[in-house]
Design an enzyme around this catalytic site. Structure first.
Site, PDB file in Angstrom:
ATOM      1  N   SER A 441       0.874  -1.182   0.000  1.00 42.41           N
ATOM      2  CA  SER A 441       0.000   0.000   0.000  1.00 42.41           C
ATOM      3  C   SER A 441       0.905   1.224   0.000  1.00 42.41           C
ATOM      4  O   SER A 441       1.700   1.407   0.924  1.00 42.41           O
ATOM      5  CB  SER A 441      -0.912   0.016   1.223  1.00 42.41           C
ATOM      6  OG  SER A 441      -1.602   1.247   1.300  1.00 42.41           O
ATOM      7  N   ARG A 442       0.785   2.048  -1.037  1.00 45.27           N
ATOM      8  CA  ARG A 442       1.698   3.190  -1.147  1.00 45.27           C
ATOM      9  C   ARG A 442       1.287   4.353  -0.253  1.00 45.27           C
ATOM     10  O   ARG A 442       2.002   5.337  -0.166  1.00 45.27           O
ATOM     11  CB  ARG A 442       1.779   3.629  -2.615  1.00 45.27           C
ATOM     12  CG  ARG A 442       2.361   2.526  -3.506  1.00 45.27           C
ATOM     13  CD  ARG A 442       2.679   2.998  -4.905  1.00 45.27           C
ATOM     14  NE  ARG A 442       3.145   1.868  -5.701  1.00 45.27           N
ATOM     15  CZ  ARG A 442       2.400   1.172  -6.534  1.00 45.27           C
ATOM     16  NH1 ARG A 442       1.131   1.475  -6.688  1.00 45.27           N
ATOM     17  NH2 ARG A 442       2.892   0.156  -7.215  1.00 45.27           N
ATOM     18  N   VAL A 443       0.134   4.252   0.382  1.00 39.28           N
ATOM     19  CA  VAL A 443      -0.251   5.271   1.354  1.00 39.28           C
ATOM     20  C   VAL A 443       0.359   4.947   2.713  1.00 39.28           C
ATOM     21  O   VAL A 443       0.783   5.820   3.457  1.00 39.28           O
ATOM     22  CB  VAL A 443      -1.791   5.371   1.440  1.00 39.28           C
ATOM     23  CG1 VAL A 443      -2.211   6.296   2.570  1.00 39.28           C
ATOM     24  CG2 VAL A 443      -2.353   5.863   0.117  1.00 39.28           C
TER      25      VAL A 443
END
Length: 586
Positions: A441-443
């Site tokens: 998850s790039r968040v």
């Protein structure tokens, strides 16, 4: 014989015009087009009681049918209530008079396979709705020099070569409104659940520009899936686009459904868009949502495998337009696209029928834009725009785990992370079958509460070490105690991450399990008994530490004192569990 500078206008009707009417028509043409015209008469008995005047592709329709069409359009523009319906109709009939305006009229050149080729509509624009004389509607999808390619929404058998077609002046859109909650509709917004008509609040275009950078704010609030493996390691934020990717029958839809079920009581609108699914599968999804009380805050948009490629193509855009209606009102929306692989296939079929040049794997050159313009519309809006959000969970099916195929790589590059489901894990009983190494998850931690971030700690690193060690030791029988202990600990963690379908966990349950597991408090529990232990341990904690559980859910905080309390309670329960015989062989 007409002069070389004159244009020809064709007058059609049941009776020839008188000289006076002919002169009036020529004067009208001179004033409108500032040019001399030669008026040509053609007999048409179908136009008795009226006539049409054609100038190039412009048609002035003074026939009875044309005037009725104008009146019908005027009636559609009214917004009556139940109380003023009849007076409003009466007033409109008294005051209405036909407009003298030209309308472009084209002709159908060819029709077949849900595609019509049309000529004569010089001012039609891409995405505009076209109206065929049979009542069928279509949408402009291909602009060429002398003709248009149009995809059809209705039965093409009613359209024949030479049929008339008109521009509507409207872009393709869908009705939206609060009344859609709890309903199942098709890609055109028509209800298909047998519960009657839906009172729409407004009509929105299915394609709109994505919110600009200025209109967005950072993704900083979690949208909890209720799945321990995802919320702890691959958190999803409100406004994020997280791809769910994996082979057929590996639990992709199950993750999306669990996420929808977990939004109960959290003021999140859920939209499930089924693209190319079997109608029986969609019915099963609806039944599941209804069973768990999730349909009340959900909308299902279905374009099943039996529907045309046109409806499958527009379905996700229609679902997105419905989501934007709620997002613009400051609400939080979760939208699932199941799945975009079939969406790309439907678009490929349309593109090939429209004679567009095929590229890699026969997909057209704009297949990346097909999905990017859809997924970019998901956002967390700024406070000036109301602060609403739309979180997208697109689903993509792979073949034999090949994430490097054309469509998967396209969508991976558009989204903010992916949850990769592995077939080998699924068949080994690890469900959800999330591959810890390939998922991301790039968040990241911005989409987690402080309690979850603190509790998850080294979970991902511990699992990565376990998977690596498991590979090296699977053929070795002589293991030292430290290695054996690490393997047992890793197997326990993997078993702890197993979760039955339709049983999402609350935040306090996830935090308590993570704190207990990562402190090695339950390492002595045999792996085969972990499911039973987890259930009894959570029941014990909710009974004996209710204030702690409620505090984690309410504040999203986890203090060092809370961690120590959970660890002490976990160790005491493990001793009790082992001594009371609950840990006997199953």
């Amino acid at each position: 014989m007409s002069n070389p500078g004159e244009r020809i206008a064709v007058l059609r009707g049941g009776t020839p015009p008188s000289e006076e009417n002919r002169k009036r028509l020529l004067d009208f043409l001179q004033q409108t087009y500032h040019q001399e015209f030669d008026l040509k008469w053609e007999q048409d008995d179908a136009l008795a009681g009226g006539f049409t005047l054609q100038v190039g592709t412009d048609v002035y329709d003074w026939s009875i049918e044309g005037r009725l069409r104008q009146f019908e359009e005027r009636m559609r523009q009214l917004k009556p209530s139940r109380e003023n319906l009849l007076p409003l109709i009466r007033e409109t009939m008294v005051n209405w008079s036909p407009e003298v305006s030209a309308q472009e009229v084209g002709q159908v050149l060819t029709v077949g396979d849900g595609i019509a080729t049309v000529s004569g509509l010089e001012h039609a624009v891409y995405g505009e709705i076209l109206l065929f004389s049979s009542g069928v509607k279509g949408m402009v999808q291909e602009l060429r020099e002398d003709e248009l390619g149009c995809i059809l929404f209705g039965d093409e058998e009613e359209i024949v070569q030479g049929s008339e077609v008109r521009c509507s002046g409207k872009m393709a859109g869908t009705p939206v409104g609060d009344a859609f909650l709890g309903r199942v509709v098709d890609a055109l917004g028509t209800p298909i659940d047998g519960k009657g008509e839906i009172a729409a609040k407004e009509y929105r275009p299915i394609e709109t520009p994505a919110p600009s950078i200025i209109d967005r704010q950072s993704v900083n609030r979690p949208i909890e899936t209720g799945i321990l493996a995802i919320d702890s390691m691959f958190p999803i934020g409100r406004g994020q686009r997280e791809l769910i990717i994996g082979d057929r029958q590996t639990g992709k839809t199950a993750i999306a459904l669990d996420t929808i079920l977990n939004q109960k009581g959290k003021d999140v609108i859920c939209i499930y868009v089924a693209i190319g699914q079997k109608a029986s599968s969609v019915a099963q999804v609806v039944q599941t949502l209804e069973k768990f009380g999730a349909l009340d805050y959900s909308v299902v948009v279905s374009a099943s495998a039996s529907d045309s490629a046109t409806l499958q193509y527009i379905a996700p855009y229609a679902g997105c337009a419905l989501g934007e209606y709620f997002m613009d009102k400051g609400r939080d929306v979760l939208i699932v696209y199941d799945d975009l692989s079939k969406h790309a296939i439907a678009y490929r079929a349309l593109s090939l029928l429209l004679e567009r040049s095929p590229g890699r794997e026969a997909y057209p050159g704009d297949v990346f834009y097909l999905h990017s313009r859809l997924l970019e519309r998901s956002a967390h809006l700024s406070q000036e725009r109301g602060g609403g959000s739309m979180t997208a969970l697109p689903i993509v099916e792979t073949q034999a785990g090949d994430v490097s195929a054309y469509i998967p790589t396209n969508i991976i590059s558009i989204t903010d992370g992916q949850i990769f489901l592995e077939s080998d894990l699924f068949f080994a009983g690890q469900r959800p079958a999330v591959n810890v190494g390939l998922s991301v998850s790039r968040v990241g931690g911005d989409a987690q509460t402080k309690a979850m971030k603190k509790a998850a700690g080294s979970l991902r690193l511990d699992l990565a070490q376990f998977r690596e060690m498991e590979v090296f030791t699977q053929f070795s029988s002589d293991l030292d105690d430290l290695t054996r202990s690490q393997l047992t600990y890793g197997q326990g963690l993997m078993r702890l991450l197993r979760q039955p379908q339709y049983h999402p966990m609350s935040q306090h349950q996830q935090v308590i399990l993570l704190v207990a597991a990562l402190s090695h408090a339950c390492q002595d529990i045999p792996v085969r008994q972990m499911d039973q232990f987890r259930k009894e341990f959570l029941d014990h904690m909710e009974k004996n530490a209710g204030a702690l559980c409620h505090g984690i859910d309410r504040t999203g905080q986890l203090t060092d004192q809370d961690i120590a309390s959970i660890q002490d309670l976990a160790r005491a329960f493990v001793k009790q569990y082992q001594s009371t015989g609950s840990a006997a062989e199953e």
